[in-house]
Design an enzyme around this catalytic site. Structure first.
Site, PDB file in Angstrom:
ATOM      1  N   PRO A 153       0.788  -1.236   0.000  1.00  0.00           N
ATOM      2  CA  PRO A 153       0.000   0.000   0.000  1.00  0.00           C
ATOM      3  C   PRO A 153       0.822   1.289   0.000  1.00  0.00           C
ATOM      4  O   PRO A 153       0.512   2.217  -0.747  1.00  0.00           O
ATOM      5  CB  PRO A 153      -0.861  -0.118   1.267  1.00  0.00           C
ATOM      6  CG  PRO A 153      -0.278  -1.213   2.071  1.00  0.00           C
ATOM      7  CD  PRO A 153       0.468  -2.115   1.139  1.00  0.00           C
ATOM      8  N   TRP A 159       4.338   5.394  -5.871  1.00  0.00           N
ATOM      9  CA  TRP A 159       4.773   5.330  -7.270  1.00  0.00           C
ATOM     10  C   TRP A 159       3.850   6.141  -8.194  1.00  0.00           C
ATOM     11  O   TRP A 159       4.236   6.520  -9.285  1.00  0.00           O
ATOM     12  CB  TRP A 159       4.812   3.877  -7.756  1.00  0.00           C
ATOM     13  CG  TRP A 159       5.936   3.071  -7.179  1.00  0.00           C
ATOM     14  CD1 TRP A 159       6.817   3.440  -6.197  1.00  0.00           C
ATOM     15  CD2 TRP A 159       6.301   1.742  -7.549  1.00  0.00           C
ATOM     16  NE1 TRP A 159       7.694   2.422  -5.929  1.00  0.00           N
ATOM     17  CE2 TRP A 159       7.404   1.366  -6.748  1.00  0.00           C
ATOM     18  CE3 TRP A 159       5.806   0.816  -8.468  1.00  0.00           C
ATOM     19  CZ2 TRP A 159       8.022   0.119  -6.851  1.00  0.00           C
ATOM     20  CZ3 TRP A 159       6.419  -0.432  -8.581  1.00  0.00           C
ATOM     21  CH2 TRP A 159       7.516  -0.776  -7.776  1.00  0.00           C
ATOM     22  N   LYS A 174      -7.676   6.314  -4.484  1.00  0.00           N
ATOM     23  CA  LYS A 174      -8.527   5.338  -3.795  1.00  0.00           C
ATOM     24  C   LYS A 174      -7.681   4.129  -3.398  1.00  0.00           C
ATOM     25  O   LYS A 174      -7.339   3.290  -4.213  1.00  0.00           O
ATOM     26  CB  LYS A 174      -9.696   4.860  -4.651  1.00  0.00           C
ATOM     27  CG  LYS A 174     -10.736   4.196  -3.732  1.00  0.00           C
ATOM     28  CD  LYS A 174     -11.637   3.185  -4.409  1.00  0.00           C
ATOM     29  CE  LYS A 174     -11.070   1.803  -4.531  1.00  0.00           C
ATOM     30  NZ  LYS A 174     -10.827   1.083  -3.267  1.00  0.00           N
ATOM     31  N   SER A 227      -5.875  -6.208 -10.201  1.00  0.00           N
ATOM     32  CA  SER A 227      -6.067  -7.472 -10.919  1.00  0.00           C
ATOM     33  C   SER A 227      -6.474  -7.233 -12.374  1.00  0.00           C
ATOM     34  O   SER A 227      -6.978  -6.164 -12.725  1.00  0.00           O
ATOM     35  CB  SER A 227      -7.167  -8.275 -10.228  1.00  0.00           C
ATOM     36  OG  SER A 227      -8.392  -7.566 -10.303  1.00  0.00           O
ATOM     37  N   GLY A 231      -8.955  -4.523 -13.858  1.00  0.00           N
ATOM     38  CA  GLY A 231      -8.263  -3.679 -14.838  1.00  0.00           C
ATOM     39  C   GLY A 231      -9.031  -3.573 -16.140  1.00  0.00           C
ATOM     40  O   GLY A 231      -9.106  -2.498 -16.746  1.00  0.00           O
ATOM     41  N   GLU A 248      -1.338  -1.358 -14.255  1.00  0.00           N
ATOM     42  CA  GLU A 248      -0.298  -2.251 -13.714  1.00  0.00           C
ATOM     43  C   GLU A 248      -1.032  -3.474 -13.202  1.00  0.00           C
ATOM     44  O   GLU A 248      -1.699  -3.409 -12.159  1.00  0.00           O
ATOM     45  CB  GLU A 248       0.459  -1.570 -12.570  1.00  0.00           C
ATOM     46  CG  GLU A 248       1.258  -0.350 -12.973  1.00  0.00           C
ATOM     47  CD  GLU A 248       2.489  -0.694 -13.793  1.00  0.00           C
ATOM     48  OE1 GLU A 248       2.840  -1.894 -13.883  1.00  0.00           O
ATOM     49  OE2 GLU A 248       3.076   0.228 -14.365  1.00  0.00           O
ATOM     50  N   CYS A 282       2.803  -8.987  -7.453  1.00  0.00           N
ATOM     51  CA  CYS A 282       2.547  -9.114  -8.893  1.00  0.00           C
ATOM     52  C   CYS A 282       3.770  -9.714  -9.569  1.00  0.00           C
ATOM     53  O   CYS A 282       3.663 -10.400 -10.574  1.00  0.00           O
ATOM     54  CB  CYS A 282       2.223  -7.752  -9.483  1.00  0.00           C
ATOM     55  SG  CYS A 282       3.430  -6.491  -9.039  1.00  0.00           S
TER      56      CYS A 282
END
Ligand code: NAD
Length: 476
Positions: A153, A159, A174, A227, A231, A248, A282
């Protein structure tokens, strides 16, 4: 009940219908709860960001750089509280929680430096044609929505947040409903630094809140990490408005071990790639490709190393691996154990949920997994490693690339020429050679194929929040 939404420079109660429980995964028990933001509150957050944009985009680069350095410094001042909260809410071992915090601090400092370099990028463009001049102007994209997951988180938010603010964008963030308290820190820091109201807004909530943000017609761009299934919904919302989107997404990454490797060293890299953050990365290298000549020596050592990992509550024990962060993730990983049994996979280590309170599973190794197994092809997002053997370099490259994902890979070989050659041939966004997954802010993050669209970190991360304009003047 926690007040958890930061809108237009004020902390407000959620007015949505979802009640969010914040859990300690090592106990499987809630320790806080909050009400989600309503759709109307998402509207207010976007409106606040829109209102704040004209003034924020006029700030000069050194003012924005000072603000980003303030974020870095303030994160450092909250060090112990943030490490403890990540241990408690994510189940991260202390050293991993420390790495995440240091990563977030480095990200804000790095984009402070890049913000200061921005003015030099606004420069004249030499033209071959006489009679004209042209100049480049980099402008902020505008109001950006940032939607992030729960596994890192502090980091995934940093980033996005740091380059967006560096570029002069205003933001509605969010966080994930699984870890909604950690990113509140960014709102508290904005308060402390006196960031103008509306430059950073934070709305918490589940899918309804996320969908209200990603579908909002007041955004100029949406940057999403999460996910593939969500996404693709986010991409649909963006496409309805022909709006830029950065995605991402997931991965099913390979670690390729050639037979000239030192066995113990290779085991260390493999274990790190599947057990950090309990495999909820990921970038987890969850597909092990091991060359025939080393497989018989390596697999028993790997089995022992996984069996010997200390799994437990990071707040009360010295651990190498904590629990899975949510019950939903624990159930998902357990369902893959069941699938593995149905498929008759050979299990060398783990393969089960732990019989204790909380959401623990044992580090797991399946060997000689068929290439069409669901465990070989799907992202599990847990400490579940599948292994296959290969004979030749060409076979290793083909198997590694045979995935709908393309996020990262690791290559282990004493032959550095070969390692570099294989790295070049892999269809992914980032390759490590003879290393754990060291991530540096100067290098990019992001994937090919189903792993997403766009890049974060480095100058590429900043470019994602900048719009290129050219002004051409006729001299005649
Ligand atoms: P998720 O897709 O379930 O949720 C991500 C975020 O989207 C959360 O904030 C969630 O509330 C929100 N959301 C849910 N439904 C939505 C909707 N309909 N519209 C808009 N937003 C919605 O993902 P997760 O379980 O939180 O995270 C795990 C996934 O994230 C894994 O697939 C992992 O690979 C991926 N991930 C990718 C990277 C990367 O850099 N490529 C980094 C971390 C995690």
């Amino acid at each position: 009940m926690t007040t958890s939404h930061y809108i237009a420079g004020r902390w407000v109660e959620g007015q949505g219908s979802d009640c969010i429980s914040v859990n300690d995964p090592a106990l499987g028990l809630p320790f806080a709860e909050l009400m989600a933001a309503s759709v109307a509150q998402v509207d207010q957050a976007v409106a606040a960001a829109r209102e704040a944009l004209p003034a924020w985009k006029q700030t000069n680069a050194s003012q924005r750089a000072a603000c980003l350095r303030g974020f870095a410094e303030q994160l450092g001042q909250r060090r112990e509280a943030l490490i403890t909260l990540q241990m408690r809410n994510n189940g991260k071992p202390r050293h991993e929680a420390e790495i995440d915090l240091d990563d977030a601090i480095a990200t804000f400092n790095y984009y402070a430096d890049l913000a200061e370099q921005l003015p030099q990028k606004n420069c004249d463009v030499p033209l071959a044609a006489p009679g004209f001049t042209a100049r480049t102007r980099l402008e902020p994209v505008g109001v950006v929505g940032l939607i992030v997951p729960w596994n890192f988180p502090l980091v995934t938010s940093a980033w996005k947040l740091a380059p967006a603010l560096a570029a002069g964008c205003t933001v509605v963030l969010k966080p994930s409903e699984v870890t909604p308290l950690i990113e509140q820190t960014y709102g508290q820091i904005a308060d402390t630094l006196g960031l103008p109201a509306g430059v950073l807004n934070i709305v918490n909530g589940k899918a309804e809140t996320g969908a209200a943000l990603s579908g909002h017609n007041g955004l100029d761009k949406l940057s999403f990490t999460g996910s593939n299934s969500v996404g693709s919904q986010v991409m649909r919302s963006a496409s309805a408005q022909c709006r830029p989107v950065t995605l991402e997404l997931g991965g099913k990454s390979a670690i390729v071990v050639f037979d000239d490797c030192d066995v113990e060293q290779a085991v260390e890299w493999i274990v790190a790639g599947i057990s950090w953050n309990a495999g909820q990365m990921c970038s987890a290298t969850s597909r092990l490709l091991v060359q025939d000549g080393i497989a018989d020596a390596l697999l028993p050592r790997l089995q022992a190393a996984l069996d010997n990992l200390r799994v437990g509550n990071p707040l009360s024990e010295e651990v190498d691996m904590g629990p899975l962060t949510s019950q939903a993730q624990w159930l998902k990983v357990a369902s893959y154990f069941a699938t593995a049994r149905e498929e008759g996979l050979q299990c060398l280590a783990g393969g089960k949920a732990l019989d204790r309170d909380g959401w623990f599973v044992s580090p797991t190794l399946y060997v000689d997994v068929p290439a069409d197994s669901r465990l070989w092809t799907e992202e599990i997002f847990g400490p579940v490693l599948c292994a296959r053997r290969f004979a030749t370099e060409a076979q290793a490259i083909a198997e590694a690339n045979d995935s709908r994902f393309g996020l990262v890979a690791t290559v282990c070989s004493a032959d550095l020429e070969r390692a570099e050659r294989v790295a070049d041939a892999l269809e992914v966004g980032h390759v490590w050679i003879n290393s754990v997954q060291a991530v540096f802010v100067e290098t990019s993050w992001g994937g090919t194929k189903g792993s997403g669209i766009g890049r974060e970190l480095g100058p590429w991360g900043l470019s994602g929040y900048l719009s290129v304009k050219h002004v051409t003047r006729c001299l005649g």
